[in-house]
Write a protein that holds these residues in place. Structure first.
Motif: not given
Length: 266
Positions: A130-147
């Motif tokens: 989870a420590e590794r995955a949470v920032p990955e999810w936040q960055a992914t959400l940033d990019a998805l919301q830019a679509l």
């Protein structure tokens, strides 16, 4: 290929790159990479602009396109018109395992073979993931919301059981864009403190006869959430016997909280 940068975000900028696209059963499926993290985005075939997004976390030992992920995505996409995204957790799916991953997985199999409790190993290892995955999810959400087909103004939900809950609880606690979540089936040990910070609506699944997670442990995690609206779905059965109708319930929950009407997918 298509790439987007998220430049407005406090999280480190990454590139979301679509690598494959197909469509079937009313859904468009697009594989993507977010930096070196592989993921999949399922969207309505209608191509509607601006729709809610549900992030889904897969279970331990599984991957982004596991049948449970694809099945839940189909319900949300065709029943609600939502977008659904899943990324491979660290050490899962198309991602390489580190030496630490291999060590923890070996310890888990050793405990299982010896008939010893698996919980302490799972709790420890999942917390590390989870420590590794949470920032990955936040960055992914940033990019998805830019679509343009998603956008930054549409509501976001999170759906994750088992290991998906271990990643989901700290993600939801730190991510104000997520406004509703379906979680469940995990120990409270590493999660209760973060759960107390969560006030959004929660639907929580628990197996009453879980051979790994004592019901008292599951109930303790449910109790920790500070949400004014939280619903416990306790079903008879063992760990892997979560009824399929709970996925239908999750769809109704997200439709209610993310603002869309459920339609028949028949």
């Amino acid at each position: 290929m298509h790439s987007l940068h998220s430049l407005h975000s406090p999280h480190p900028p990454h590139t979301l790159r679509f690598t494959a696209e197909s469509s079937s059963n009313g859904m468009i499926e697009r594989d993507f990479t977010m930096g070196d993290v592989p993921g999949v985005l399922w969207s309505p075939a209608s191509g509607a602009v601006g729709a809610p997004l549900v992030l889904m976390g897969h279970g331990g030992g599984n991957h982004k396109k596991h049948p449970a992920m694809a099945g839940r995505a189909h319900l949300l996409v065709t029943g609600c018109g939502f977008h659904v995204a899943v990324i491979d957790a660290p050490g899962h799916g198309d991602r390489p395992r580190t030496a630490h991953d291999e060590q923890e997985i070996a310890a888990l199999f050793q405990a299982r073979a010896a008939g010893e409790p698996e919980g302490p190993i799972v709790v420890r290892y999942n917390a590390h993931l989870a420590e590794r995955a949470v920032p990955e999810w936040q960055a992914t959400l940033d990019a998805l919301q830019a679509l343009p087909e998603i956008g930054a103004d549409e509501p976001v939900g999170y759906f994750g059981i088992n290991m998906g809950t271990v990643i989901g609880v700290p993600l939801v606690a730190s991510e104000p864009r997520i406004t509703a979540a379906v979680l469940g089936q995990h120990w409270p040990d590493a999660l209760a403190e973060k759960a107390r910070q969560i006030t959004i609506p929660i639907e929580f699944d628990l197996q009453w006869d879980d051979e790994y997670i004592p019901r008292e442990a599951g109930l303790a995690l449910f109790d920790a959430f500070a949400s004014k609206e939280k619903t416990l779905h306790a079903n008879a059965g063992r760990h892997k016997e979560l009824p399929r109708f709970e996925a239908d319930s999750a769809v109704r929950f997200f439709a209610r909280h993310l603002g869309r009407t459920v339609t028949s997918s028949d």
